[in-house]
Design a protein around this motif. Structure first.
Motif, PDB file in Angstrom:
ATOM      1  N   GLY A 125       0.959  -1.257  -0.160  1.00 22.39           N
ATOM      2  CA  GLY A 125       0.101   0.086  -0.068  1.00 22.39           C
ATOM      3  C   GLY A 125       0.745   1.329   0.029  1.00 22.39           C
ATOM      4  N   VAL A 126       0.380   2.656   0.120  1.00 19.26           N
ATOM      5  CA  VAL A 126       0.996   3.591   0.126  1.00 19.26           C
ATOM      6  C   VAL A 126       1.705   3.842   1.537  1.00 19.26           C
ATOM      7  CG1 VAL A 126       0.754   6.124  -0.082  1.00 19.26           C
ATOM      8  CG2 VAL A 126      -0.588   4.694  -1.305  1.00 19.26           C
ATOM      9  N   ILE A 127       2.831   4.309   1.667  1.00 17.13           N
ATOM     10  CA  ILE A 127       3.636   4.163   2.829  1.00 17.13           C
ATOM     11  C   ILE A 127       4.064   5.800   2.956  1.00 17.13           C
ATOM     12  CG2 ILE A 127       5.787   3.485   3.887  1.00 17.13           C
ATOM     13  CD1 ILE A 127       5.697   0.993   2.278  1.00 17.13           C
ATOM     14  N   CYS A 153       6.539  10.115   1.193  1.00 21.01           N
ATOM     15  CA  CYS A 153       5.466   9.239   0.588  1.00 21.01           C
ATOM     16  C   CYS A 153       6.079   8.266  -0.392  1.00 21.01           C
ATOM     17  CB  CYS A 153       4.264   9.983  -0.002  1.00 21.01           C
ATOM     18  SG  CYS A 153       3.042   8.921  -0.671  1.00 21.01           S
ATOM     19  N   LYS A 154       5.868   7.002  -0.332  1.00 19.82           N
ATOM     20  CA  LYS A 154       5.995   6.066  -1.354  1.00 19.82           C
ATOM     21  C   LYS A 154       4.778   5.459  -1.740  1.00 19.82           C
ATOM     22  CE  LYS A 154       8.224   1.400  -1.704  1.00 19.82           C
ATOM     23  NZ  LYS A 154       8.716   1.690  -3.195  1.00 19.82           N
ATOM     24  N   PRO A 155       4.534   5.700  -3.088  1.00 19.86           N
ATOM     25  CA  PRO A 155       3.130   5.216  -3.724  1.00 19.86           C
ATOM     26  C   PRO A 155       3.182   3.757  -4.056  1.00 19.86           C
ATOM     27  CG  PRO A 155       4.417   6.174  -5.148  1.00 19.86           C
ATOM     28  CD  PRO A 155       5.137   6.492  -3.958  1.00 19.86           C
ATOM     29  N   ILE A 156       1.986   3.274  -4.280  1.00 19.66           N
ATOM     30  CA  ILE A 156       1.965   1.804  -4.743  1.00 19.66           C
ATOM     31  C   ILE A 156       2.629   1.553  -6.181  1.00 19.66           C
ATOM     32  CG2 ILE A 156       0.367   0.124  -5.598  1.00 19.66           C
ATOM     33  CD1 ILE A 156      -1.810   1.106  -3.506  1.00 19.66           C
ATOM     34  N   ALA A 194      -2.209  19.485  11.085  1.00 26.86           N
ATOM     35  CA  ALA A 194      -3.315  18.826  10.161  1.00 26.86           C
ATOM     36  C   ALA A 194      -2.879  17.660  10.058  1.00 26.86           C
ATOM     37  CB  ALA A 194      -3.232  19.563   8.813  1.00 26.86           C
ATOM     38  N   VAL A 195      -3.742  16.480   9.476  1.00 24.12           N
ATOM     39  CA  VAL A 195      -3.193  15.160   8.868  1.00 24.12           C
ATOM     40  C   VAL A 195      -3.031  15.429   7.510  1.00 24.12           C
ATOM     41  CG1 VAL A 195      -3.840  12.972   8.689  1.00 24.12           C
ATOM     42  CG2 VAL A 195      -4.661  14.173  10.745  1.00 24.12           C
ATOM     43  N   TYR A 196      -1.655  14.964   7.090  1.00 26.50           N
ATOM     44  CA  TYR A 196      -1.528  15.016   5.599  1.00 26.50           C
ATOM     45  C   TYR A 196      -1.349  13.570   5.060  1.00 26.50           C
ATOM     46  CZ  TYR A 196      -0.116  19.949   6.507  1.00 26.50           C
ATOM     47  OH  TYR A 196       0.005  21.336   6.722  1.00 26.50           O
ATOM     48  N   PHE A 197      -2.176  13.488   3.929  1.00 24.39           N
ATOM     49  CA  PHE A 197      -2.416  12.354   3.350  1.00 24.39           C
ATOM     50  C   PHE A 197      -1.816  12.243   1.932  1.00 24.39           C
ATOM     51  CE2 PHE A 197      -5.146   9.765   6.088  1.00 24.39           C
ATOM     52  CZ  PHE A 197      -6.059  10.736   6.696  1.00 24.39           C
ATOM     53  N   GLN A 246      -8.677   6.190  -5.881  1.00 21.81           N
ATOM     54  CA  GLN A 246      -7.274   6.541  -5.065  1.00 21.81           C
ATOM     55  C   GLN A 246      -6.790   5.663  -3.980  1.00 21.81           C
ATOM     56  OE1 GLN A 246      -6.735  10.750  -4.475  1.00 21.81           O
ATOM     57  NE2 GLN A 246      -7.997  11.095  -6.420  1.00 21.81           N
ATOM     58  N   TYR A 247      -5.752   5.317  -3.477  1.00 22.01           N
ATOM     59  CA  TYR A 247      -5.454   4.707  -2.458  1.00 22.01           C
ATOM     60  C   TYR A 247      -4.553   5.616  -1.590  1.00 22.01           C
ATOM     61  CZ  TYR A 247      -6.992   0.469  -5.367  1.00 22.01           C
ATOM     62  OH  TYR A 247      -7.417  -0.314  -6.142  1.00 22.01           O
ATOM     63  N   PHE A 248      -5.298   5.522  -0.591  1.00 23.44           N
ATOM     64  CA  PHE A 248      -4.617   6.559   0.489  1.00 23.44           C
ATOM     65  C   PHE A 248      -3.506   5.820   1.465  1.00 23.44           C
ATOM     66  CE2 PHE A 248      -6.879  10.708   0.556  1.00 23.44           C
ATOM     67  CZ  PHE A 248      -7.829  10.557  -0.642  1.00 23.44           C
ATOM     68  N   GLY A 249      -2.699   6.785   2.012  1.00 23.48           N
ATOM     69  CA  GLY A 249      -1.509   6.368   2.988  1.00 23.48           C
ATOM     70  C   GLY A 249      -2.075   6.460   4.284  1.00 23.48           C
ATOM     71  N   PRO A 250      -1.761   6.010   5.490  1.00 24.06           N
ATOM     72  CA  PRO A 250      -2.157   6.238   6.785  1.00 24.06           C
ATOM     73  C   PRO A 250      -2.103   7.506   7.461  1.00 24.06           C
ATOM     74  CG  PRO A 250      -0.109   5.137   6.843  1.00 24.06           C
ATOM     75  CD  PRO A 250      -0.549   5.405   5.143  1.00 24.06           C
TER      76      PRO A 250
END
Lengths: 118, 109
Positions: free
Chosen positions: A3-5, A23-26, A88-91, A107-111
């Motif tokens: 998943g997104v990391i 961020c590391k995408p899928i 904030a929370v940054y996704f 879209q696939y979101f990271g945590p």
């Protein structure tokens, strides 16, 4: 796939300090998105990339924010200098290409990274 | 300007049906989608509409009327785990993503 990391998961910093979110995408996804979420404003798109190229950065709040994607597997969002209102929370999210030439709707979101600026 | 409106909060009972409405005004339209977000977690994709009509996916359905700038998400046979925020988002004509502030759904036993 993992998943997104995103890293770090939590960041607490003092006003004026530089903050770098990662961020590391899928693997195989063509698009990468950076979002910010707050209670007041909800989820806001900051910037997105296609094949490592920034496509739309109109959501970046001001010059203190910058984002890079040096390769297909890594992106950073930097805030310099940070301010309390940046808390904030940054996704980060990634997606495949869609059929009409734009990104896929899924879209696939990271945590997320929870940023607190004191 | 561009905006999306959703109710802030809704409450429903386990086993019931709930409809979450979304209205939008945007410059151009390339699709509308719904995401579910549990507290403290990332959003996860639920559904997507680009043409008018109803899209069904198990217990969840989403409806779109482009002429009215209106969509709804229908949740059937509510379960406690459906307690979450539901985000409506529109892809505009220039591929900008505009999100609503979300509807917080509470499912009561």
């Amino acid at each position: 796939d993992a998943g997104v990391i995103q890293s770090p998961r939590h960041e607490v910093t003092e006003m004026g300090q530089e903050v770098t979110l990662r961020c590391k995408p899928i693997s195989g996804h063509d698009y990468l998105f950076w979002y910010r979420q707050t209670m007041m404003r909800g989820l806001e798109l900051l910037i997105y990339f296609n094949n490592n190229v920034p496509i739309d950065d109109s959501g970046m709040p001001e010059d203190r924010f910058s984002a890079k994607m040096p390769n297909a597997s890594f992106s950073t969002l930097k805030i310099q200098p940070s301010e309390p209102r940046d808390s904030a929370v940054y996704f980060c999210a990634s997606s495949l290409a869609g059929g009409a030439g734009g990104p896929s709707y899924e879209q696939y979101f990271g945590p997320g990274t929870r940023l607190t600026v004191t | 300007g561009q905006n999306i409106d959703q109710p802030t909060e809704m409450t429903a009972t386990e086993g019931a049906i709930v409809q979450i409405n979304c209205t939008y005004q945007t410059s151009g339209f390339n699709g509308l989608f719904w995401y579910q977000q549990h507290a403290g977690e990332a959003p996860t994709f639920l559904s997507y509409n680009v043409l008018d009509g109803l899209e069904e996916k198990g217990r969840f359905s989403s409806f779109l009327s482009r002429s009215k700038g209106y969509s709804y998400l229908l949740l059937k046979e509510l379960q406690m785990k459906d307690s979450a925020s539901y985000l409506c988002a529109v892809i505009t004509g220039t591929y900008k993503y505009i999100f609503g502030t979300g509807t917080r759904l509470k499912v009561l036993a």
